[in-house]
Design a protein around this motif. Structure first.
Motif, PDB file in Angstrom:
ATOM      1  N   SER A 125      41.550  52.277  43.778  1.00  0.00           N
ATOM      2  CA  SER A 125      41.685  50.899  44.257  1.00  0.00           C
ATOM      3  C   SER A 125      43.049  50.335  43.898  1.00  0.00           C
ATOM      4  CB  SER A 125      40.593  50.010  43.644  1.00  0.00           C
ATOM      5  OG  SER A 125      39.327  50.392  44.096  1.00  0.00           O
ATOM      6  N   GLU A 126      43.480  50.595  42.671  1.00  0.00           N
ATOM      7  CA  GLU A 126      44.794  50.121  42.240  1.00  0.00           C
ATOM      8  C   GLU A 126      45.891  50.750  43.101  1.00  0.00           C
ATOM      9  OE1 GLU A 126      48.620  50.452  40.314  1.00  0.00           O
ATOM     10  OE2 GLU A 126      47.225  52.120  40.445  1.00  0.00           O
ATOM     11  N   PHE A 127      45.758  52.042  43.393  1.00  0.00           N
ATOM     12  CA  PHE A 127      46.746  52.724  44.227  1.00  0.00           C
ATOM     13  C   PHE A 127      46.752  52.124  45.628  1.00  0.00           C
ATOM     14  CE2 PHE A 127      48.092  56.054  47.144  1.00  0.00           C
ATOM     15  CZ  PHE A 127      49.278  56.464  46.565  1.00  0.00           C
ATOM     16  N   SER A 128      45.579  51.880  46.186  1.00  0.00           N
ATOM     17  CA  SER A 128      45.492  51.304  47.531  1.00  0.00           C
ATOM     18  C   SER A 128      46.123  49.918  47.586  1.00  0.00           C
ATOM     19  CB  SER A 128      44.025  51.212  47.965  1.00  0.00           C
ATOM     20  OG  SER A 128      43.463  52.488  48.080  1.00  0.00           O
ATOM     21  N   LEU A 129      45.852  49.114  46.585  1.00  0.00           N
ATOM     22  CA  LEU A 129      46.427  47.762  46.559  1.00  0.00           C
ATOM     23  C   LEU A 129      47.943  47.800  46.390  1.00  0.00           C
ATOM     24  CD1 LEU A 129      43.705  45.882  44.498  1.00  0.00           C
ATOM     25  CD2 LEU A 129      44.239  45.612  46.944  1.00  0.00           C
ATOM     26  N   THR A 130      48.435  48.781  45.668  1.00  0.00           N
ATOM     27  CA  THR A 130      49.882  48.946  45.524  1.00  0.00           C
ATOM     28  C   THR A 130      50.509  49.286  46.873  1.00  0.00           C
ATOM     29  OG1 THR A 130      49.625  49.678  43.238  1.00  0.00           O
ATOM     30  CG2 THR A 130      51.703  50.234  44.318  1.00  0.00           C
ATOM     31  N   MET A 131      49.850  50.148  47.616  1.00  0.00           N
ATOM     32  CA  MET A 131      50.356  50.508  48.944  1.00  0.00           C
ATOM     33  C   MET A 131      50.270  49.312  49.892  1.00  0.00           C
ATOM     34  SD  MET A 131      51.490  53.460  48.513  1.00  0.00           S
ATOM     35  CE  MET A 131      51.943  53.864  50.158  1.00  0.00           C
ATOM     36  N   CYS A 132      49.213  48.511  49.765  1.00  0.00           N
ATOM     37  CA  CYS A 132      49.086  47.306  50.598  1.00  0.00           C
ATOM     38  C   CYS A 132      50.198  46.306  50.295  1.00  0.00           C
ATOM     39  CB  CYS A 132      47.729  46.636  50.368  1.00  0.00           C
ATOM     40  SG  CYS A 132      46.367  47.426  51.238  1.00  0.00           S
TER      41      CYS A 132
ATOM     42  N   SER B 281      37.329  44.289  52.798  1.00  0.00           N
ATOM     43  CA  SER B 281      36.114  44.445  53.595  1.00  0.00           C
ATOM     44  C   SER B 281      35.491  45.829  53.441  1.00  0.00           C
ATOM     45  CB  SER B 281      36.402  44.153  55.070  1.00  0.00           C
ATOM     46  OG  SER B 281      37.249  45.139  55.618  1.00  0.00           O
ATOM     47  N   ALA B 282      36.293  46.837  53.132  1.00  0.00           N
ATOM     48  CA  ALA B 282      35.775  48.202  53.065  1.00  0.00           C
ATOM     49  C   ALA B 282      35.491  48.697  51.644  1.00  0.00           C
ATOM     50  CB  ALA B 282      36.770  49.159  53.725  1.00  0.00           C
ATOM     51  N   LYS B 283      36.015  48.022  50.626  1.00  0.00           N
ATOM     52  CA  LYS B 283      35.942  48.540  49.260  1.00  0.00           C
ATOM     53  C   LYS B 283      34.508  48.785  48.792  1.00  0.00           C
ATOM     54  CE  LYS B 283      36.961  47.679  44.476  1.00  0.00           C
ATOM     55  NZ  LYS B 283      37.090  46.693  43.459  1.00  0.00           N
ATOM     56  N   ASN B 284      33.640  47.813  48.908  1.00  0.00           N
ATOM     57  CA  ASN B 284      32.266  47.968  48.404  1.00  0.00           C
ATOM     58  C   ASN B 284      31.508  49.057  49.141  1.00  0.00           C
ATOM     59  OD1 ASN B 284      32.565  46.037  46.416  1.00  0.00           O
ATOM     60  ND2 ASN B 284      31.870  44.380  47.743  1.00  0.00           N
TER      61      ASN B 284
ATOM     62  N   ARG C 179      39.748  60.651  49.260  1.00  0.00           N
ATOM     63  CA  ARG C 179      38.639  60.261  50.124  1.00  0.00           C
ATOM     64  C   ARG C 179      38.424  58.741  50.081  1.00  0.00           C
ATOM     65  NH1 ARG C 179      32.963  62.930  49.020  1.00  0.00           N
ATOM     66  NH2 ARG C 179      34.242  64.791  49.205  1.00  0.00           N
ATOM     67  N   PHE C 180      38.493  58.158  48.891  1.00  0.00           N
ATOM     68  CA  PHE C 180      38.311  56.717  48.756  1.00  0.00           C
ATOM     69  C   PHE C 180      39.457  55.954  49.416  1.00  0.00           C
ATOM     70  CE2 PHE C 180      38.833  52.656  46.588  1.00  0.00           C
ATOM     71  CZ  PHE C 180      37.552  52.127  46.710  1.00  0.00           C
ATOM     72  N   ILE C 181      40.680  56.399  49.187  1.00  0.00           N
ATOM     73  CA  ILE C 181      41.851  55.724  49.773  1.00  0.00           C
ATOM     74  C   ILE C 181      41.789  55.795  51.310  1.00  0.00           C
ATOM     75  CG2 ILE C 181      44.365  55.847  50.004  1.00  0.00           C
ATOM     76  CD1 ILE C 181      44.364  56.759  47.000  1.00  0.00           C
ATOM     77  N   ASN C 182      41.409  56.945  51.845  1.00  0.00           N
ATOM     78  CA  ASN C 182      41.277  57.070  53.301  1.00  0.00           C
ATOM     79  C   ASN C 182      40.177  56.164  53.846  1.00  0.00           C
ATOM     80  OD1 ASN C 182      43.355  58.921  53.537  1.00  0.00           O
ATOM     81  ND2 ASN C 182      41.999  60.687  53.397  1.00  0.00           N
ATOM     82  N   CYS C 183      39.111  56.011  53.087  1.00  0.00           N
ATOM     83  CA  CYS C 183      37.996  55.169  53.514  1.00  0.00           C
ATOM     84  C   CYS C 183      38.386  53.695  53.590  1.00  0.00           C
ATOM     85  CB  CYS C 183      36.817  55.366  52.564  1.00  0.00           C
ATOM     86  SG  CYS C 183      35.345  54.422  52.996  1.00  0.00           S
ATOM     87  N   VAL C 184      39.155  53.234  52.607  1.00  0.00           N
ATOM     88  CA  VAL C 184      39.512  51.801  52.593  1.00  0.00           C
ATOM     89  C   VAL C 184      40.733  51.480  53.447  1.00  0.00           C
ATOM     90  CG1 VAL C 184      38.471  51.335  50.354  1.00  0.00           C
ATOM     91  CG2 VAL C 184      40.867  51.977  50.460  1.00  0.00           C
ATOM     92  N   SER C 185      41.461  52.497  53.911  1.00  0.00           N
ATOM     93  CA  SER C 185      42.658  52.180  54.702  1.00  0.00           C
ATOM     94  C   SER C 185      42.414  52.226  56.184  1.00  0.00           C
ATOM     95  CB  SER C 185      43.841  53.059  54.374  1.00  0.00           C
ATOM     96  OG  SER C 185      43.534  54.308  53.909  1.00  0.00           O
TER      97      SER C 185
END
Length: 122
Positions: free
Chosen positions: A58-65, A87-90, A116-122
């Motif tokens: 999650s931290e990595f995804s938010l950094t990319m965002c 919207s997708a995190k939970n 897998r998690f990063i791909n799911c939330v992006s």
């Protein structure tokens, strides 16, 4: 007299050595995962939980965002990326928890799950 001094020196040395090793072991076992890199740091000495994997990813995804240039290159915006993440995190976390083991020691498995998690939330 020599034996007494040698015995005292040995006891002090062994005590110091064991204390240093015990504190080093205790320190490494209690690494709190807050960032993506913390996952791999903790993985050197202990298992990581699926919840810690989700936190690091999650931290990595938010950094990319938050990277405006990257988001523009991908045809998105930081606001759009953050909205998609929220919207997708939970949903993605529930899926990952349901389909995975609770703890991992393998760097390859941890990398696969974070991806897998990063791909799911992006």
């Amino acid at each position: 007299m020599k034996k007494t001094i040698l015995l005292i020196f040995s006891i002090v040395f062994i005590g110091y050595y064991l204390t240093a090793k015990a504190s080093q072991y205790a320190f490494n076992k209690h690494i709190e995962v807050k960032t993506y890199s913390d996952l791999y740091y903790k993985l050197e000495t202990a298992e990581v939980s699926i919840n810690e994997i989700i936190i690091g990813a999650s931290e990595f995804s938010l950094t990319m965002c938050a990277d405006k240039v990257y988001q523009e290159a991908m045809g998105s915006s930081t606001e759009g990326c953050n909205g998609q993440f929220l919207s997708a995190k939970n949903k993605c976390a529930k899926y990952l928890i349901k389909t995975s083991k609770h703890y991992y020691k393998s760097k390859e498995k941890v990398s696969l799950l974070t991806e897998r998690f990063i791909n799911c939330v992006s």
